[in-house]
Write an enzyme that holds these catalytic residues in place. Structure first.
Site, PDB file in Angstrom:
ATOM      1  N   GLY A  26       0.787  -1.214   0.000  1.00 57.85           N
ATOM      2  CA  GLY A  26       0.000   0.000   0.000  1.00 57.85           C
ATOM      3  C   GLY A  26       0.823   1.270   0.000  1.00 57.85           C
ATOM      4  N   ASP A  28       2.866   4.102  -1.728  1.00 57.29           N
ATOM      5  CA  ASP A  28       2.798   4.588  -3.098  1.00 57.29           C
ATOM      6  C   ASP A  28       4.177   4.781  -3.715  1.00 57.29           C
ATOM      7  OD1 ASP A  28      -0.068   4.844  -3.350  1.00 57.29           O
ATOM      8  OD2 ASP A  28       0.125   6.341  -1.787  1.00 57.29           O
ATOM      9  N   HIS A  53      13.446  11.813 -15.733  1.00 59.65           N
ATOM     10  CA  HIS A  53      12.780  10.575 -15.334  1.00 59.65           C
ATOM     11  C   HIS A  53      12.463  10.582 -13.840  1.00 59.65           C
ATOM     12  CE1 HIS A  53      14.104   7.970 -18.970  1.00 59.65           C
ATOM     13  NE2 HIS A  53      12.845   8.353 -19.089  1.00 59.65           N
ATOM     14  N   ASP A  55      12.863   8.450 -11.542  1.00 61.63           N
ATOM     15  CA  ASP A  55      13.894   7.973 -10.615  1.00 61.63           C
ATOM     16  C   ASP A  55      15.026   8.986 -10.470  1.00 61.63           C
ATOM     17  OD1 ASP A  55      14.499   7.267 -13.296  1.00 61.63           O
ATOM     18  OD2 ASP A  55      15.935   5.762 -12.652  1.00 61.63           O
ATOM     19  N   HIS A  56      14.865  10.157 -11.103  1.00 65.60           N
ATOM     20  CA  HIS A  56      15.853  11.225 -10.940  1.00 65.60           C
ATOM     21  C   HIS A  56      15.254  12.528 -10.421  1.00 65.60           C
ATOM     22  CE1 HIS A  56      19.151   8.990 -12.978  1.00 65.60           C
ATOM     23  NE2 HIS A  56      18.095   8.290 -13.351  1.00 65.60           N
ATOM     24  N   ASP A 173      26.836   5.056 -15.546  1.00 63.16           N
ATOM     25  CA  ASP A 173      25.610   4.236 -15.572  1.00 63.16           C
ATOM     26  C   ASP A 173      25.914   2.760 -15.857  1.00 63.16           C
ATOM     27  OD1 ASP A 173      23.072   3.190 -16.060  1.00 63.16           O
ATOM     28  OD2 ASP A 173      22.665   4.432 -17.816  1.00 63.16           O
ATOM     29  N   HIS A 344      10.065  -1.968 -28.272  1.00 58.68           N
ATOM     30  CA  HIS A 344      10.689  -1.157 -27.223  1.00 58.68           C
ATOM     31  C   HIS A 344      12.198  -1.317 -27.311  1.00 58.68           C
ATOM     32  CE1 HIS A 344      11.721   0.465 -23.323  1.00 58.68           C
ATOM     33  NE2 HIS A 344      12.357  -0.657 -23.037  1.00 58.68           N
ATOM     34  N   GLY A 347      16.904   2.505 -22.838  1.00 60.55           N
ATOM     35  CA  GLY A 347      17.506   3.844 -22.850  1.00 60.55           C
ATOM     36  C   GLY A 347      18.917   3.860 -22.297  1.00 60.55           C
ATOM     37  N   HIS A 348      19.437   2.684 -21.946  1.00 67.28           N
ATOM     38  CA  HIS A 348      20.746   2.638 -21.292  1.00 67.28           C
ATOM     39  C   HIS A 348      21.806   1.981 -22.170  1.00 67.28           C
ATOM     40  CE1 HIS A 348      19.154   3.883 -17.331  1.00 67.28           C
ATOM     41  NE2 HIS A 348      18.066   3.275 -17.746  1.00 67.28           N
ATOM     42  N   HIS A 370      24.349   3.473 -10.675  1.00 57.40           N
ATOM     43  CA  HIS A 370      23.069   3.103 -11.298  1.00 57.40           C
ATOM     44  C   HIS A 370      23.022   1.621 -11.676  1.00 57.40           C
ATOM     45  CE1 HIS A 370      22.340   7.231 -11.235  1.00 57.40           C
ATOM     46  NE2 HIS A 370      22.458   7.557 -12.500  1.00 57.40           N
TER      47      HIS A 370
HETATM   48 ZN   LIG Z   1      17.585   6.349 -14.104  1.00 55.53          ZN
HETATM   49 ZN   LIG Z   2      16.524   7.815 -17.088  1.00 60.65          ZN
END
Ligand SMILES: [Zn+2]
Ligand SMILES: [Zn+2]
Length: 535
Positions: A26, A28, A53, A55-56, A173, A344, A347-348, A370
């Site tokens: 529960g 968020d 993004h 996560d940033h 990364d 898809h 992006g990495h 990362h």
């Molecule tokens: Zn990221």
């Molecule tokens: Zn990203």
């Protein structure tokens, strides 16, 4: 979130959120533990965002709630951050400052330059942070995409220039270090999208992250090429596409775009909808479309549904359930199943690109960032094989401190880190106790004994009632209920009048007695919440 400090100056690079796994019931979102930042609040000079993004940037409102510092980001990054601050009532106080590639700026002893790199989102980049001890290169998330839809290719020249002048430390990364070769261009999906749109007899619904402007541009171009009307469905999709169009970062030809409420009036073979919710989030537009519970659009036979995203671990069930719903309604679903051309692309950077980064920078020290520990480890291994690092390679985990001085770099101590769980809406932190309680309720259910006590005599007025959820079906277990009642009655009988009058005490006694009883009889330990009514 990473912090770089020099003497009395501290800068924050990125402040992301994490989406909770199933064990955090529960909850968020999860933000970083801000203890260290809070304790050093006076020294924080700036927050710098590498890209937009979640996560940033997702933790930004929570950080700005406590820390007063300017926020630097590329225009699209700030445009995505701004509505978040508005939602939290922070936009008036926030000092947002645009930064641009090739336009370095100074913060205390730091000279900071955004170096444009490609990623799945536009306006993404590495930070070159020049300090009195040397330059640091922090890559953020990146890949070397030779054909991004906005034609803004990675600035290899500037990277190489820093490398030539000498870089003290590279933080790079590691997300895709396990993948061989090069990650395909964002344009890689356009071939597959085009195939699907060209062959579609009915509507085409494509879902991707609402920040993926590369994909939205590909889709917008296809809509125009194949004579379909384009619409953006879902709050975030609608909002982010609006922002990008206003900024001139997403181009949709006049007359192509329609409002989602007009979809039902259009012939099915003229619709191309971009729908939010690629992770099967239950309240998202795509999930609703799949079960015919969306205001403007429902899945129909012969629809082509494209899920242009990876399956984020933990979301498999929700996504595949949604895909099943679409198939039941006669739609065809194209998802990231390994087929080629892909729906898809990541992006990495894959391993060849990571090698290229290391070779361009040739740092003295290298710190993979990362990724999970195994990915950091493999990235370190890859760097070692290349011999691109003249000094040491450090495998650091969250909370580890790395210290640099004239003599070199070494591990420092640790600072407090961890995850802070947030219930959106209440805006509060969710403590361990609450999580433990939620876990217990989810596993063994909840039992509520209702006891009516006469406040004068201390005696029971009626027989105790017992209701439960998620425990055992009590209607099918009359004996269990009756015995539980007896347990309650006996507990009250053996208690003295003062105990019975003190609700805190009698509740605890009933709870303890019932817990023991249910554990014996059923092997379950439901949460027991006695309710006492005074009559
Ligand atoms: Zn990221
Ligand atoms: Zn990203």
């Amino acid at each position: 979130m990473m912090l770089y400090e020099y003497e009395d100056h501290l800068i924050v690079v990125d402040c992301g959120v994490m989406f909770p796994d199933a064990e955090l019931l529960g909850v968020d979102i999860v933000i970083p533990d801000l203890t260290y930042l809070r304790e050093n609040r006076e020294r924080v000079r700036a927050i710098i965002l590498t890209h937009g993004h979640e996560d940033h940037i997702g933790g930004l409102p929570y950080v700005l709630d406590e820390i007063d510092a300017p926020v630097y980001g590329a225009p699209f990054t700030l445009a995505l951050a701004r509505p978040k601050l508005e939602e939290h009532g922070l936009s008036e106080f926030a000092d947002l400052r645009e930064m641009h590639p090739g336009k370095p700026f100074e913060i205390g002893p730091f000279r900071i330059e955004l170096v444009h790199l490609t990623h799945s989102i536009i306006d993404s980049g590495a930070l070159a942070i020049t300090t009195p001890l040397g330059a640091i290169l922090h890559t953020g998330d990146f890949k070397f995409d030779p054909t991004p839809t906005d034609r803004q290719v990675s600035d290899l020249h500037t990277l190489a220039e820093y490398g030539r002048r000498g870089v003290l430390a590279l933080f790079s990364d590691s997300t895709n270090v396990e993948r061989p070769g090069m990650t395909p261009s964002e344009r890689g999906v356009s071939e597959r999208f085009a195939e699907i749109v060209a062959e579609a007899k009915h509507r085409v619904l494509i879902s991707c992250f609402s920040t993926s402007m590369h994909r939205l541009q590909i889709i917008a171009d296809l809509a125009q090429e194949y004579g379909r009307r384009l619409c953006f469905v879902g709050r975030s999709m609608f909002r982010n596409s609006e922002i990008a169009m206003q900024m001139g970062r997403l181009h949709v030809r006049e007359g192509v775009l329609v409002h989602p409420q007009e979809i039902s009036k259009l012939p099915a073979n003229q619709v191309l909808a971009v729908v939010a919710g690629s992770q099967g989030e239950p309240m998202s537009a795509l999930s609703r479309v799949a079960v015919n519970n969306h205001r403007w659009i429902a899945a129909e036979p012969n629809d082509e549904v494209v899920i242009s995203a990876r399956v984020i671990p933990g979301n498999e069930k929700a996504i595949f359930r949604m895909i099943d719903h679409f198939y039941r309604r006669g739609a065809r679903v194209h998802y990231h199943d390994g087929s080629y051309p892909p729906v898809h692309v990541s992006g990495h950077a894959s391993s060849e690109e990571l090698r290229l980064m290391l070779n361009l920078i040739r740092p003295k020290y290298f710190i993979p960032i990362h990724g999970e520990y195994r990915q950091l480890y493999r990235h370190a291994e890859l760097a070692r094989e290349l011999a691109a690092v003249s000094g040491e390679i450090f495998l650091l985990e969250s909370g580890d401190v790395l210290e640099f001085d004239e003599n070199g770099a070494r591990r420092g101590g640790r600072v407090p880190v961890g995850r802070v769980c947030i219930d959106v809406g209440s805006l509060g932190e969710v403590g361990d106790v609450i999580l433990k309680e939620r876990r217990r309720i989810s596993e063994d259910g909840i039992v509520i004994p209702i006891i009516a006590i006469n406040e004068h005599t201390g005696e029971l007025e009626v027989r105790p009632e017992i209701v439960s959820r998620g425990f055992v079906p009590l209607d099918e277990a009359p004996d269990l209920v009756e015995s539980a009642r007896q347990v309650i009655l006996r507990t009250i009988e053996v208690s003295n009048l003062e105990e019975v009058a003190d609700w805190g005490v009698i509740k605890e006694k009933i709870r303890t007695a019932l817990r023991k009883y249910f554990d014996q009889e059923t092997g379950k330990r439901p949460m027991i919440l006695p309710v006492i009514l005074e009559v």
